[in-house]
Design a protein around this motif. Sequence first.
Motif, mmCIF file in Angstrom:
data_model
loop_
_atom_site.group_PDB
_atom_site.id
_atom_site.type_symbol
_atom_site.label_atom_id
_atom_site.label_comp_id
_atom_site.label_asym_id
_atom_site.label_seq_id
_atom_site.Cartn_x
_atom_site.Cartn_y
_atom_site.Cartn_z
ATOM 1 N N ASP A 575 1.550 2.622 7.392
ATOM 2 C CA ASP A 575 1.240 2.350 5.975
ATOM 3 C C ASP A 575 2.155 1.306 5.350
ATOM 4 O O ASP A 575 2.432 1.363 4.154
ATOM 5 N N TYR A 576 2.612 0.343 6.146
ATOM 6 C CA TYR A 576 3.347 -0.783 5.592
ATOM 7 C C TYR A 576 2.322 -1.863 5.231
ATOM 8 O O TYR A 576 1.359 -2.079 5.963
ATOM 9 N N PRO A 577 2.502 -2.550 4.127
ATOM 10 C CA PRO A 577 1.501 -3.549 3.729
ATOM 11 C C PRO A 577 1.483 -4.748 4.670
ATOM 12 O O PRO A 577 2.520 -5.346 4.952
ATOM 13 N N TYR A 578 0.305 -5.071 5.166
ATOM 14 C CA TYR A 578 0.100 -6.275 5.958
ATOM 15 C C TYR A 578 -0.681 -7.228 5.066
ATOM 16 O O TYR A 578 -1.893 -7.123 4.923
ATOM 17 N N PHE A 579 0.033 -8.136 4.420
ATOM 18 C CA PHE A 579 -0.535 -8.919 3.321
ATOM 19 C C PHE A 579 -1.653 -9.862 3.759
ATOM 20 O O PHE A 579 -2.481 -10.254 2.944
ATOM 21 N N TYR A 580 -1.699 -10.197 5.030
ATOM 22 C CA TYR A 580 -2.763 -11.070 5.524
ATOM 23 C C TYR A 580 -4.144 -10.436 5.332
ATOM 24 O O TYR A 580 -5.145 -11.135 5.168
ATOM 25 N N ALA A 581 -4.195 -9.112 5.346
ATOM 26 C CA ALA A 581 -5.476 -8.413 5.211
ATOM 27 C C ALA A 581 -5.933 -8.311 3.764
ATOM 28 O O ALA A 581 -7.055 -7.886 3.497
ATOM 29 N N TYR A 582 -5.073 -8.720 2.806
ATOM 30 C CA TYR A 582 -5.376 -8.521 1.393
ATOM 31 C C TYR A 582 -5.933 -9.778 0.731
ATOM 32 O O TYR A 582 -5.637 -10.907 1.128
#
Length: 585
Positions: A575-582
């Motif tokens: 559950d760490y943010p992977y900003f590429y997916a956002y």
Amino acid sequence: MRLLLAALLALSGPASAAAESAHVLNRGCFVHLTTRAWFTFDPAAAFDAVSFMVTGNVYEPLIAFKSAEQTDEFLPFLAAEVPTRANGLLSEDLRTYRFPIRKGVKFHEGAELTPEDVRYSLLRFMLTDAQGGPSALLLKPILGVYSTRGADGKVSLDFKAAAEAVKVDGDAVVVRLAKPDPVFLKVLASLPLVVCRAWAAEHGEWDGTEATWTAFNDRSADKSYLDGHMNGTGPYRLSEADGASGKLVLVRHAGYWRAPAALEHVYLRTVPGKAVRLSMLENGDADAAYFEAQDYFDVSGLSDVQVVDSAPGSGLGEVLFFTFAAEPGSEGLGSGALDGKGAPADLFSDLAVRQGVAYALDYERYLRRGLAGRGRRTGSPIPEGLLPSQGRPPYRFDLDKAREAFKKARGGAVWENGFTVTLTLSPSNASRMALAELVRDGLARVNPKFQVLIKTMSSKELYAAAEAHRLPLFIAGYYSDYPDARSFANGMLHGAGYYPRAQRFSDSKLDGLVEEASSVADPEKRRAAWRAVVRRGAELVPHLTTYEPSRFTAARRWVKGFDSDVNVSNMGVDDYPYFYAYSKE
């Protein structure tokens, strides 16, 4: 409150809510809130949650998991293919893996990725081997050892063995394992570690040769250039960072080998106060924020905020750790004697004492007070999602059994004389304080002579003190390094694992069971072997697990891809943010 928010956002970069439409604010910018700053940017040393969250968006792994749900299947990433026996890239003896390296990948500084960079990165990850670091994740499967140093602390690893195990062959990197390892690809898929060899050496880091490697072994992370600088292949590059304030800016990497990221800028902000994080998220001054399980009802009541429940199995929640032999003279021991004013350094080496503490904790009250009722009781350090059918937890709240156990300790001396000991925790998670207070109160109910003093310190200070064996009793959490039961068993039970080393705990029978289970490939036999590990761990009580919290993530509704099951570097599972997916729409 609005004045505080305005001050924070004036420093953060993107405009405040008043400057944009009420629909989607700052479309190309993303503000993520956390409760503390990172420890390091060095991918060979990033072992804590916030550091890994940052490095996982800048550096990349060789392969990726197919999804957060499908962690037994893999996709090519910096490697152009995933080694299998079917494609001939995995040897018949299951020990040699060949990784063809993807062409056309550029580091942020402009150099093109080469197989030599990958080899250097794998070797550097292993040979850096700082105390408390992650090097054992590759040292064990590739070289068959947990450390590059012997019991005396001196370097014992033969560099030539490492150099032979990781080689460049044409356009590929070839890795030879010490023995077959059924989860090696899981480990590799969880490590964003590839750095540029020339860039690192140019800035005073190891040059990749046998002659110089020992000078960089077990070196403090803050002495590395990579501690404060990054040059990866990932979708974002580091623009600016201030560790003191916990402010960080990532900028989209225009030359990224996949399509450029949708978000142009990512702003990481450290905001310890829950009330401020709630307000910033609700007002649109933040796009996403970290919250604890107990905050669920506060967050779910916010307007225009999406709440996504997390899949179980990636973390243990809060754990109470016993140090079996604390350093004499440690502040937390008081007088250092069993005289009611302190505690001997080896107080918790007594099984009866550990059992007494286990029975003195009111678990259900902790669930209500610390987690707002959102959690599942854990009976071992391996989450139920990774190892089903473990049976009932071995300990429950029972003051009579607690008294019975303590009266057996040290021939009754513990019961008669009492003790005073310090319990240390980081204040970054409110649930830890709730647990600490219940440990203190429960022991006082068992015997008024049992006194627990609660002390807080920063996470970085706590880990350093624990590694120096100066905390007789402490609370910390644990997230998986990779999605497998072995990650938890090694880190929590094996004598070479991070927490057992800090606790000075080891048990040869338990170590043997962990080693045996680690090498079993058949899924059902493997689960049976892990259950044997769990049973032995329950007999020894080296720590107390409590509840696996029902975790969730929260973001504004305009954030798209927030519920994606993309799982690069295991960030999707943890559950760490992977900003590429956002994106923001």
